[in-house]
Design an enzyme around this catalytic site. Structure first.
Site, PDB file in Angstrom:
ATOM      1  N   HIS A 160       0.777  -1.155   0.021  1.00 40.89           N
ATOM      2  CA  HIS A 160      -0.047  -0.088   0.036  1.00 40.89           C
ATOM      3  C   HIS A 160       0.810   1.253  -0.060  1.00 40.89           C
ATOM      4  O   HIS A 160       1.984   1.029   0.492  1.00 40.89           O
ATOM      5  CB  HIS A 160      -0.929   0.135   1.395  1.00 40.89           C
ATOM      6  CG  HIS A 160      -1.748  -0.874   1.248  1.00 40.89           C
ATOM      7  ND1 HIS A 160      -2.393  -1.731   2.373  1.00 40.89           N
ATOM      8  CD2 HIS A 160      -3.069  -1.212   0.420  1.00 40.89           C
ATOM      9  CE1 HIS A 160      -3.298  -2.406   2.272  1.00 40.89           C
ATOM     10  NE2 HIS A 160      -3.832  -2.234   0.703  1.00 40.89           N
ATOM     11  N   CYS A 247      -3.031   0.342  10.085  1.00 41.92           N
ATOM     12  CA  CYS A 247      -3.948  -0.480   9.373  1.00 41.92           C
ATOM     13  C   CYS A 247      -4.971  -1.002  10.412  1.00 41.92           C
ATOM     14  O   CYS A 247      -5.848  -1.558  10.172  1.00 41.92           O
ATOM     15  CB  CYS A 247      -3.535  -1.527   8.558  1.00 41.92           C
ATOM     16  SG  CYS A 247      -2.214  -2.589   9.281  1.00 41.92           S
TER      17      CYS A 247
HETATM   18  C1  CIR Z   1      -4.091  -7.976   3.225  1.00 40.35           C
HETATM   19  O1  CIR Z   1      -3.170  -8.483   2.590  1.00 40.35           O
HETATM   20  O2  CIR Z   1      -5.079  -7.420   2.937  1.00 40.35           O
HETATM   21  C2  CIR Z   1      -3.912  -7.945   4.535  1.00 40.35           C
HETATM   22  N1  CIR Z   1      -3.229  -9.298   5.043  1.00 40.35           N
HETATM   23  C3  CIR Z   1      -3.037  -7.012   5.211  1.00 40.35           C
HETATM   24  C4  CIR Z   1      -3.656  -5.630   5.246  1.00 40.35           C
HETATM   25  C5  CIR Z   1      -2.774  -4.418   5.891  1.00 40.35           C
HETATM   26  N2  CIR Z   1      -3.381  -3.218   5.661  1.00 40.35           N
HETATM   27  C6  CIR Z   1      -2.773  -2.152   5.894  1.00 40.35           C
HETATM   28  O3  CIR Z   1      -1.799  -1.808   6.013  1.00 40.35           O
HETATM   29  N3  CIR Z   1      -3.629  -0.950   5.406  1.00 40.35           N
END
Ligand code: CIR
Length: 256
Positions: A160, A247
Site C-alpha cells: 500500500h 491499518c
Molecule cells: C491484506 O493483505 O489485505 C492483509 N493481510 C494486510 C492488510 C494491511 N493493511 C494495511 O496496511 N492497511
C-alpha cells in the site's frame, strides 16, 4: 476529541491475504494481547476506542483501515482490492453511520484505505495492486465540495501507499524512497527510513506523537533525534499478516 474504531483479531488470521510475504505461523493469543496494547496506546493518547467484535470468518478483518476513509466532512466506504475482503465493509459502515454521512466506492473502482494518505487538504491515493485509477476519480467526486486535492501516486514493491509513506509530524512525512517517488511530497519535510528497515515507513500519527513498531530501532532513533515522540508497540503478529500500525484503526475527529 478523536475516536478510533478497531476490531478484535480474527481466530482465522493465519488464513490472511499475503502478497509480498511468505506465510509464517501467527500466534493468535499473542496477536490479541498485542492488539490490546495497541488499543491502550490509542487510549493513552486521548482517543475514545470503539472495538468492533471479531469476525471469525474474515481473516483480515482486524485491518479496519482498509475498509473506510473518514474525512471531517464525510466517510468513504471502500471496495477493497482483495475480493476476500469485500464483505468486511458492511459492519464498518454501520459503525460509522452515527458519525458521518457515507459515500460508497463502487465497481470498477477498487480501493484499500491503506492506500490513502491524507495530509490536510491533500489526498494521495496509491496506485497499487489493491487500488486503481477509477477510485481516484470517485474519491475526487465525493470530495468535490470540500476543497480537497486528490491525486494518484504510483506504488511499486509494497502492498500500500502507507507502507511507503506516512505522516510523523505536522509537516513531516516518513518515506521509503525505494517504493514511491519522494519528489511528489517535496512540499513536506521528509525523513527516510533506515535502508536496512524497508518496512519502517508506517507510523500512526496522533495528537503530536506516533504509535510505532518496536521492530525498527534504527529508524526509531532517526525519528527521536528529529524530536518526534514515539509510543512503541510490539506488532510482530500483525506484521506476519502484512499489516502495520495504521491499518489496525480508523481514527477520526468526533463531531457532536
Ligand atoms: C491484506 O493483505 O489485505 C492483509 N493481510 C494486510 C492488510 C494491511 N493493511 C494495511 O496496511 N492497511
Amino acid at each position: 476529541m478523536y475516536v478510533a474504531i478497531t476490531r478484535e483479531v480474527s481466530s482465522s488470521i493465519d488464513q490472511c491475504e499475503l502478497t509480498h510475504f511468505a506465510r509464517t505461523p501467527i500466534d493468535v493469543d499473542l496477536a490479541r494481547r498485542q492488539h490490546l496494547q495497541y488499543e491502550e496506546a490509542l487510549a493513552r493518547l486521548g482517543l475514545e476506542v470503539i472495538t468492533l467484535p471479531e469476525q471469525p470468518d474474515f481473516p483480515d478483518a482486524v485491518f479496519v483501515e482498509d475498509t473506510a476513509i473518514v474525512f471531517d466532512e464525510v466517510a468513504v466506504i471502500t471496495r477493497p482490492g482483495a475480493e476476500s475482503r469485500r464483505t468486511e465493509v458492511e459492519s464498518v459502515r454501520a459503525a460509522l453511520e452515527p458519525y458521518r454521512s457515507v459515500c460508497i466506492v463502487t465497481e470498477p473502482a477498487t480501493l484499500d484505505g491503506g492506500d490513502v494518505l491524507v495530509v490536510g487538504k491533500n489526498v494521495y491515493v496509491g496506485l497499487s495492486g489493491r487500488s486503481n485509477a477509477a477510485s481516484v476519480a470517485q474519491l475526487a467526486v465525493f470530495l468535490v465540495d470540500f476543497g480537497y486535492r486528490v491525486q494518484g501516486v504510483e506504488v511499486t514493491g509494497c502492498l500500500h501507499l502507507k507502507s511507503a509513506v506516512t505522516r510523523v509530524a505536522e509537516n513531516t512525512l516518513l518515506v521509503n524512497p525505494a517504493w514511491i517517488d519522494p519528489s511528489i511530497f517535496a512540499e513536506y519535510d521528509l525523513i527516510e527510513v533506515d535502508p536496512t528497515e524497508p518496512y519502517a515507513a508506517n507510523a500512526l500519527y496522533i495528537n503530536g506523537a506516533i504509535i510505532y513498531p518496536t521492530s525498527f530501532p534504527k529508524t526509531r532513533r532517526i525519528l527521536e533525534e528529529r524530536g518526534i515522540q514515539v509510543v512503541p508497540v510490539d506488532a510482530s503478529e500483525v506484521q506476519k499478516a502484512e499489516g502495520a500500525v495504521t491499518c489496525c484503526s480508523l481514527v477520526f475527529s468526533r463531531r457532536e
